[in-house]
Design a protein around this motif. Structure first.
Motif, PDB file in Angstrom:
ATOM      1  N   VAL A  20      60.033  49.578  81.001  1.00 45.30           N
ATOM      2  CA  VAL A  20      61.057  48.500  81.386  1.00 45.30           C
ATOM      3  C   VAL A  20      62.260  49.448  81.675  1.00 45.30           C
ATOM      4  CG1 VAL A  20      62.661  46.725  81.160  1.00 45.30           C
ATOM      5  CG2 VAL A  20      60.193  46.350  80.414  1.00 45.30           C
ATOM      6  N   ARG A  21      62.544  50.238  80.483  1.00 46.35           N
ATOM      7  CA  ARG A  21      63.952  51.036  80.849  1.00 46.35           C
ATOM      8  C   ARG A  21      63.679  52.089  81.969  1.00 46.35           C
ATOM      9  NH1 ARG A  21      63.195  55.387  77.046  1.00 46.35           N
ATOM     10  NH2 ARG A  21      61.806  56.100  79.019  1.00 46.35           N
ATOM     11  N   ASP A  22      62.667  52.463  82.429  1.00 46.95           N
ATOM     12  CA  ASP A  22      62.288  53.512  83.515  1.00 46.95           C
ATOM     13  C   ASP A  22      62.250  52.607  84.765  1.00 46.95           C
ATOM     14  OD1 ASP A  22      62.155  55.454  81.840  1.00 46.95           O
ATOM     15  OD2 ASP A  22      59.955  55.687  81.746  1.00 46.95           O
ATOM     16  N   ARG A  23      61.980  51.363  84.692  1.00 48.15           N
ATOM     17  CA  ARG A  23      62.005  50.552  85.935  1.00 48.15           C
ATOM     18  C   ARG A  23      63.615  50.460  86.417  1.00 48.15           C
ATOM     19  NH1 ARG A  23      62.585  44.727  86.496  1.00 48.15           N
ATOM     20  NH2 ARG A  23      62.481  44.662  84.368  1.00 48.15           N
ATOM     21  N   PHE A  24      64.552  50.408  85.455  1.00 50.19           N
ATOM     22  CA  PHE A  24      65.956  50.446  85.944  1.00 50.19           C
ATOM     23  C   PHE A  24      66.409  51.703  86.273  1.00 50.19           C
ATOM     24  CE2 PHE A  24      65.392  46.213  83.884  1.00 50.19           C
ATOM     25  CZ  PHE A  24      66.143  45.465  84.627  1.00 50.19           C
ATOM     26  N   MET A  25      66.235  52.781  85.230  1.00 49.26           N
ATOM     27  CA  MET A  25      66.905  54.116  85.373  1.00 49.26           C
ATOM     28  C   MET A  25      66.254  55.096  86.285  1.00 49.26           C
ATOM     29  SD  MET A  25      69.181  53.571  83.409  1.00 49.26           S
ATOM     30  CE  MET A  25      69.893  55.183  83.559  1.00 49.26           C
ATOM     31  N   GLY A  26      64.949  54.678  86.568  1.00 49.25           N
ATOM     32  CA  GLY A  26      64.059  55.516  87.551  1.00 49.25           C
ATOM     33  C   GLY A  26      64.667  56.181  88.644  1.00 49.25           C
ATOM     34  N   ALA A  27      65.355  55.102  89.487  1.00 49.58           N
ATOM     35  CA  ALA A  27      66.145  55.516  90.792  1.00 49.58           C
ATOM     36  C   ALA A  27      67.401  56.046  90.525  1.00 49.58           C
ATOM     37  CB  ALA A  27      65.994  54.140  91.575  1.00 49.58           C
ATOM     38  N   HIS A  28      67.778  56.293  89.315  1.00 50.38           N
ATOM     39  CA  HIS A  28      69.189  56.780  89.162  1.00 50.38           C
ATOM     40  C   HIS A  28      69.212  58.150  88.486  1.00 50.38           C
ATOM     41  CE1 HIS A  28      70.784  53.060  90.504  1.00 50.38           C
ATOM     42  NE2 HIS A  28      69.985  52.464  89.733  1.00 50.38           N
ATOM     43  N   GLU A  29      68.569  59.001  89.077  1.00 51.70           N
ATOM     44  CA  GLU A  29      68.288  60.456  88.779  1.00 51.70           C
ATOM     45  C   GLU A  29      69.771  61.152  88.355  1.00 51.70           C
ATOM     46  OE1 GLU A  29      66.494  63.764  87.123  1.00 51.70           O
ATOM     47  OE2 GLU A  29      65.653  61.847  87.929  1.00 51.70           O
ATOM     48  N   LYS A  30      70.833  60.827  89.098  1.00 59.24           N
ATOM     49  CA  LYS A  30      72.237  61.292  88.682  1.00 59.24           C
ATOM     50  C   LYS A  30      72.850  60.750  87.274  1.00 59.24           C
ATOM     51  CE  LYS A  30      75.209  61.834  91.880  1.00 59.24           C
ATOM     52  NZ  LYS A  30      76.353  61.670  93.031  1.00 59.24           N
ATOM     53  N   ILE A  31      72.372  59.371  87.052  1.00 59.64           N
ATOM     54  CA  ILE A  31      72.506  58.934  85.815  1.00 59.64           C
ATOM     55  C   ILE A  31      71.947  59.639  84.620  1.00 59.64           C
ATOM     56  CG2 ILE A  31      72.890  56.916  84.377  1.00 59.64           C
ATOM     57  CD1 ILE A  31      73.537  55.197  86.825  1.00 59.64           C
ATOM     58  N   LEU A  32      70.630  59.908  85.098  1.00 57.05           N
ATOM     59  CA  LEU A  32      69.847  60.404  83.777  1.00 57.05           C
ATOM     60  C   LEU A  32      70.517  61.731  83.572  1.00 57.05           C
ATOM     61  CD1 LEU A  32      66.545  59.266  85.008  1.00 57.05           C
ATOM     62  CD2 LEU A  32      67.638  58.459  83.055  1.00 57.05           C
ATOM     63  N   ILE A  33      70.943  62.420  84.468  1.00 55.77           N
ATOM     64  CA  ILE A  33      71.401  63.819  84.081  1.00 55.77           C
ATOM     65  C   ILE A  33      72.723  64.049  83.441  1.00 55.77           C
ATOM     66  CG2 ILE A  33      72.236  65.930  85.608  1.00 55.77           C
ATOM     67  CD1 ILE A  33      70.168  65.643  87.644  1.00 55.77           C
ATOM     68  N   TRP A  34      73.681  62.944  84.172  1.00 52.10           N
ATOM     69  CA  TRP A  34      74.789  62.878  83.441  1.00 52.10           C
ATOM     70  C   TRP A  34      74.695  62.370  81.827  1.00 52.10           C
ATOM     71  CZ3 TRP A  34      76.103  57.438  82.257  1.00 52.10           C
ATOM     72  CH2 TRP A  34      77.477  57.364  81.658  1.00 52.10           C
ATOM     73  N   MET A  35      73.682  61.614  81.581  1.00 47.66           N
ATOM     74  CA  MET A  35      73.315  60.934  79.932  1.00 47.66           C
ATOM     75  C   MET A  35      73.047  62.371  79.534  1.00 47.66           C
ATOM     76  SD  MET A  35      71.418  57.350  80.759  1.00 47.66           S
ATOM     77  CE  MET A  35      71.426  56.997  78.882  1.00 47.66           C
ATOM     78  N   ASP A  36      72.090  63.039  79.978  1.00 51.52           N
ATOM     79  CA  ASP A  36      71.693  64.266  79.265  1.00 51.52           C
ATOM     80  C   ASP A  36      72.924  65.141  79.012  1.00 51.52           C
ATOM     81  OD1 ASP A  36      69.470  65.850  78.168  1.00 51.52           O
ATOM     82  OD2 ASP A  36      69.896  67.207  79.784  1.00 51.52           O
ATOM     83  N   ASN A  37      73.802  65.240  79.932  1.00 45.29           N
ATOM     84  CA  ASN A  37      74.950  66.185  79.776  1.00 45.29           C
ATOM     85  C   ASN A  37      75.902  65.642  78.573  1.00 45.29           C
ATOM     86  OD1 ASN A  37      74.485  67.760  81.987  1.00 45.29           O
ATOM     87  ND2 ASN A  37      75.668  66.823  83.311  1.00 45.29           N
ATOM     88  N   VAL A  38      75.981  64.175  78.433  1.00 43.36           N
ATOM     89  CA  VAL A  38      76.568  63.882  77.415  1.00 43.36           C
ATOM     90  C   VAL A  38      76.151  64.141  76.092  1.00 43.36           C
ATOM     91  CG1 VAL A  38      77.657  61.536  76.470  1.00 43.36           C
ATOM     92  CG2 VAL A  38      77.881  62.001  79.073  1.00 43.36           C
ATOM     93  N   LYS A  39      74.678  64.027  75.962  1.00 44.45           N
ATOM     94  CA  LYS A  39      73.864  64.103  74.793  1.00 44.45           C
ATOM     95  C   LYS A  39      74.272  65.463  74.446  1.00 44.45           C
ATOM     96  CE  LYS A  39      69.199  63.911  72.886  1.00 44.45           C
ATOM     97  NZ  LYS A  39      67.906  63.459  73.378  1.00 44.45           N
ATOM     98  N   LYS A  40      73.937  66.505  75.310  1.00 44.72           N
ATOM     99  CA  LYS A  40      74.059  67.785  74.777  1.00 44.72           C
ATOM    100  C   LYS A  40      75.688  68.330  74.503  1.00 44.72           C
ATOM    101  CE  LYS A  40      70.563  69.524  78.046  1.00 44.72           C
ATOM    102  NZ  LYS A  40      70.338  70.131  79.301  1.00 44.72           N
ATOM    103  N   ALA A  41      76.543  67.728  75.020  1.00 44.25           N
ATOM    104  CA  ALA A  41      77.909  68.024  74.710  1.00 44.25           C
ATOM    105  C   ALA A  41      78.364  67.419  73.412  1.00 44.25           C
ATOM    106  CB  ALA A  41      78.763  67.624  75.881  1.00 44.25           C
ATOM    107  N   THR A  42      77.634  66.414  72.885  1.00 43.66           N
ATOM    108  CA  THR A  42      78.071  65.688  71.867  1.00 43.66           C
ATOM    109  C   THR A  42      77.096  65.800  70.601  1.00 43.66           C
ATOM    110  OG1 THR A  42      77.018  63.602  72.632  1.00 43.66           O
ATOM    111  CG2 THR A  42      79.489  63.962  72.923  1.00 43.66           C
ATOM    112  N   SER A  43      75.921  66.573  70.847  1.00 38.66           N
ATOM    113  CA  SER A  43      74.718  66.781  69.764  1.00 38.66           C
ATOM    114  C   SER A  43      75.594  67.637  68.659  1.00 38.66           C
ATOM    115  CB  SER A  43      73.788  67.737  70.308  1.00 38.66           C
ATOM    116  OG  SER A  43      72.663  67.706  69.532  1.00 38.66           O
TER     117      SER A  43
END
Length: 182
Positions: free
Chosen positions: A118-141
């Motif tokens: 279900v998550r992928d159904r919403f997020m799958g078309a939003h590659e830019k958001i997935l990259i941004w989320m990964d950037n936030v994750k790395k910056a705050t790890s």
């Protein structure tokens, strides 16, 4: 308003996430204001009516789910087209995540509770958001992982509960066996 005090000893410095520049701060405030009536309303309502309410035995509203899905998809589109223009690593093209990045990422992270499909159904078309989320994750790890630890624990418990419920559907109940002997 002043600066928010830093957490010392190499820990996450919150004051760096809320800029001192008033123009930049106003932009961050506009994202946070938008977040409450758009992204939060869509994501939280969807999670509440499709995952939490059934898990807790509460009633759900199919109409609320339909409206939440629509609002969530619109909100994800706004994030990509307005707040993450171009090749921005963080919202508004900032060089580091702001309090708005943290707030929006945490809101989107709750979609994990819905399960991967279900998550992928919403997020799958939003590659830019997935990259941004990964950037936030790395910056705050490692703080990102610490903050979301409970979320993943709840997700695992809900999956276990679903698996147990589906296994019960195929296994005869001992209560039924006793009742059938009477």
């Amino acid at each position: 308003m002043g600066q928010v005090p830093a957490i010392v000893d190499g820990r996450f410095k919150l004051f760096e996430r809320y800029p001192a520049d008033l123009f930049t701060r106003a932009k961050i405030e506009s994202i946070l204001d938008w977040h409450h009536t758009n992204l939060r309303r869509g994501a939280a309502t969807l999670v509440q009516h499709t995952a939490l309410a059934p898990f807790l035995g509460l009633t759900t509203s199919p109409e609320a789910v339909k409206q939440a899905e629509k609002l969530l998809m619109q909100s994800l589109g706004v994030i990509e087209s307005v707040w993450l223009k171009g090749d921005a690593k963080f919202l508004l093209g900032n060089p580091q995540p702001s309090i708005a990045d943290l707030s929006l990422v945490c809101e989107i992270m709750q979609l994990e509770i819905l399960g991967d499909e279900v998550r992928d159904r919403f997020m799958g078309a939003h590659e830019k958001i997935l990259i941004w989320m990964d950037n936030v994750k790395k910056a705050t790890s490692p703080h990102f992982e610490e903050v979301h630890e409970l979320l993943f624990h709840v997700k695992a418990r809900m999956l276990q509960s679903k698996a147990a419920a589906s296994n019960q559907a195929f296994e005869p109940s001992t209560k039924l066996k006793i009742a059938s002997k009477l």
